[in-house]
Each structure stands twice: as C-alpha cells, then as structure tokens.
Motif scaffolding. Sequence first.
Motif, PDB file in Angstrom:
ATOM      1  N   PHE A   1      -8.562   8.879   8.255  1.00 24.56           N
ATOM      2  CA  PHE A   1      -8.379   9.310   6.868  1.00 24.56           C
ATOM      3  C   PHE A   1      -9.662   9.005   6.096  1.00 24.56           C
TER       4      PHE A   1
ATOM      5  N   TYR B   1     -13.065   8.707   4.611  1.00 31.61           N
ATOM      6  CA  TYR B   1     -14.422   9.133   4.960  1.00 31.61           C
ATOM      7  C   TYR B   1     -14.650   9.167   6.478  1.00 31.61           C
ATOM      8  N   ASP B   2     -13.608   8.967   7.268  1.00 30.26           N
ATOM      9  CA  ASP B   2     -13.777   8.911   8.726  1.00 30.26           C
ATOM     10  C   ASP B   2     -14.538  10.126   9.295  1.00 30.26           C
TER      11      ASP B   2
ATOM     12  N   THR C   1       0.841  -1.199   0.000  1.00 31.34           N
ATOM     13  CA  THR C   1       0.000   0.000   0.000  1.00 31.34           C
ATOM     14  C   THR C   1       0.870   1.240   0.000  1.00 31.34           C
TER      15      THR C   1
HETATM   16  O1  LIG Z   1     -12.701   6.804   6.287  1.00 30.89           O
HETATM   17  C1  LIG Z   1     -12.094   5.807   5.961  1.00 30.89           C
HETATM   18  N1  LIG Z   1     -11.539   5.023   6.918  1.00 30.89           N
HETATM   19  C2  LIG Z   1     -10.942   3.879   6.662  1.00 30.89           C
HETATM   20  O2  LIG Z   1     -10.441   3.194   7.573  1.00 30.89           O
HETATM   21  C3  LIG Z   1     -10.892   3.492   5.304  1.00 30.89           C
HETATM   22  N2  LIG Z   1     -10.415   2.423   4.689  1.00 30.89           N
HETATM   23  C4  LIG Z   1     -10.634   2.610   3.388  1.00 30.89           C
HETATM   24  N3  LIG Z   1     -11.248   3.775   3.156  1.00 30.89           N
HETATM   25  C5  LIG Z   1     -11.649   4.381   1.877  1.00 30.89           C
HETATM   26  O3  LIG Z   1     -11.472   3.440   0.866  1.00 30.89           O
HETATM   27  C6  LIG Z   1     -10.338   3.760   0.052  1.00 30.89           C
HETATM   28  C7  LIG Z   1      -9.484   2.540  -0.096  1.00 30.89           C
HETATM   29  O4  LIG Z   1      -9.135   2.313  -1.434  1.00 30.89           O
HETATM   30  P1  LIG Z   1      -7.927   1.319  -1.679  1.00 30.89           P
HETATM   31  O5  LIG Z   1      -8.137   0.089  -0.863  1.00 30.89           O
HETATM   32  O6  LIG Z   1      -7.697   1.171  -3.128  1.00 30.89           O
HETATM   33  O7  LIG Z   1      -6.703   2.065  -1.003  1.00 30.89           O
HETATM   34  P2  LIG Z   1      -5.825   3.289  -1.514  1.00 30.89           P
HETATM   35  O8  LIG Z   1      -5.966   3.470  -2.999  1.00 30.89           O
HETATM   36  O9  LIG Z   1      -6.147   4.474  -0.678  1.00 30.89           O
HETATM   37  O10 LIG Z   1      -4.350   2.787  -1.169  1.00 30.89           O
HETATM   38  P3  LIG Z   1      -3.625   1.418  -1.707  1.00 30.89           P
HETATM   39  O11 LIG Z   1      -3.620   0.482  -0.540  1.00 30.89           O
HETATM   40  O12 LIG Z   1      -4.439   0.894  -2.849  1.00 30.89           O
HETATM   41  O13 LIG Z   1      -2.244   1.854  -2.087  1.00 30.89           O
HETATM   42  C8  LIG Z   1      -9.571   4.810   0.849  1.00 30.89           C
HETATM   43  O14 LIG Z   1      -8.783   5.656   0.027  1.00 30.89           O
HETATM   44  C9  LIG Z   1     -10.695   5.525   1.548  1.00 30.89           C
HETATM   45  O15 LIG Z   1     -11.335   6.404   0.659  1.00 30.89           O
HETATM   46  C10 LIG Z   1     -11.428   4.340   4.335  1.00 30.89           C
HETATM   47  N4  LIG Z   1     -12.001   5.495   4.651  1.00 30.89           N
END
Ligand SMILES: O=c1[nH]c(=O)c2ncn([C@@H]3O[C@H](COP(=O)(O)OP(=O)(O)OP(=O)(O)O)[C@@H](O)[C@H]3O)c2[nH]1
Length: 196
Positions: free
Chosen positions: A153, A155-156, A8
């Motif tokens: 981070f 949508y928290d 990530t």
């Molecule tokens: O308020 C939140 N609290 C959380 O705990 C949380 N976990 C996920 N999310 C949302 O879902 C996307 C993941 O997308 P995702 O899994 O593709 O990750 P990412 O693109 O940010 O990073 P990577 O791991 O892919 O590099 C994130 O960006 C957030 O918008 C969260 N929002």
Amino acid sequence: MKKIVIATKNKGKIAEFKQFFSKNNVEVVSLLDLEDAPDIEETGKTFEENAALKAEEISRRFNIAVLSDDSGLIIDALDGRPGIFSARYAGEPTDDKANIRKVLGELSEVPEAERTARFICVLAIAVPDKETVFYQGYCKGTIGHTEIGENGFGYDPIFIPDGYTQTMAELPPEEKNKISHRKNAISQLEKGLYSK
Ligand SMILES: O=c1[nH]c(=O)c2ncn([C@@H]3O[C@H](COP(=O)(O)OP(=O)(O)OP(=O)(O)O)[C@@H](O)[C@H]3O)c2[nH]1
Ligand SMILES: [Mg+2]
C-alpha cells in the motif's frame, strides 16, 4: 485465542499485522472492528507524538491495552518529506496514487544517486494508568521513476528496498514482511527494546 487491539483504520497495516501476529496465534482487532471508534486527529509534530495520540485515545476510551503504528516515508532530497504527512501528502482524504504522483513530480529532476529514502515505523503501546512505550523500525531504499507492482500500500510501488531491484509492491507480502520498517519495529517490541 489471545487478542491485540491496534488503533488503526489502514487496511494495508491491518493485513500486515494479521500476518505478523498469526504465527503467535494472536487475533488482531482494529478500529474497523470496534463500534464507535473515533477518527483521531494526528496533530503531533513527530511520529512518536502521533503514535501516542492514537494509542492513548483508544486505550482511555475503551479501558484496554492498545498498540498503534505511526509510519511514513522520509526522502532525503525532499528534506525528509513527506514524513509525518505521508498519508495526506497530496491533501485529504488520503489518496495513495495522488501522493505518489506528487513525490515523483518533486523528484523529477533528482538524479539516481540522490533518490535515497527510508520508511520509518513507530509503534506505541498504551496501557491504562501506565506510561506509554515506543518501538522503532526502519527500512532503507531508493525512490524509482514510475509506479510498479500491485502489492502492499502507500508508496510501496515507488520504493525499492536496498539489496533489491524490485519495488516493495512487486515483492510478495511475506517478503515485505521480512524486511519492512514495520517488521523491524515489531522485532524491537519482541526483544523489549524501548526507543525514547
Ligand atoms: O508504501 C508504504 N508502505 C508501508 O509499509 C507504509 N507504512 C506507512 N506508509 C505511508 O505512511 C502513511 C502512514 O500514516 P499513518 O501512520 O498516519 O497511517 P494512516 O493514516 O494510513 O492510518 P492510521 O494508522 O493512522 O489509522 C501511510 O498512509 C502511507 O502513506 C507506508 N507506505
Ligand atoms: Mg493516520
């Protein structure tokens, strides 16, 4: 000290994984620490597919075991959106504030009782020459009307977990990490309970 590689680049996720694994004395290494780590296109149609894409690509490239996390917010009144598009809901590059504005705009006419939602986290573990395994966790809640809180981070600031009156972003990180979708997925991993 043992190490775990997590595929990530999301700093919020990295901070949470560091907290989870610190109690086991395991050092978290992310794609921000690896030289030449590629940007992986998330072309899958499900959380599982995207989690597998991320873990398997890094596992193959560096010939190591890798954990990945694909997560997102599922809002009932929006037919499950933003879902797998949570990170890029308002377009690319990723902009958490713009994503929140878009969701609040779409929910502006939706009454209290219909603002139910859940976070989902799918973890994938890819090991060279082994079949990838998956673990899943949820956190249920409702979507508020304004952004409140500075922690966490994504949508928290608009997500109020069931049983709480504050948003996830108002909770101290230790509290979020007791109830979050990510924590629940890690608990499944610790119990060795695969999801298919
Ligand atoms: O308020 C939140 N609290 C959380 O705990 C949380 N976990 C996920 N999310 C949302 O879902 C996307 C993941 O997308 P995702 O899994 O593709 O990750 P990412 O693109 O940010 O990073 P990577 O791991 O892919 O590099 C994130 O960006 C957030 O918008 C969260 N929002
Ligand atoms: Mg992503």
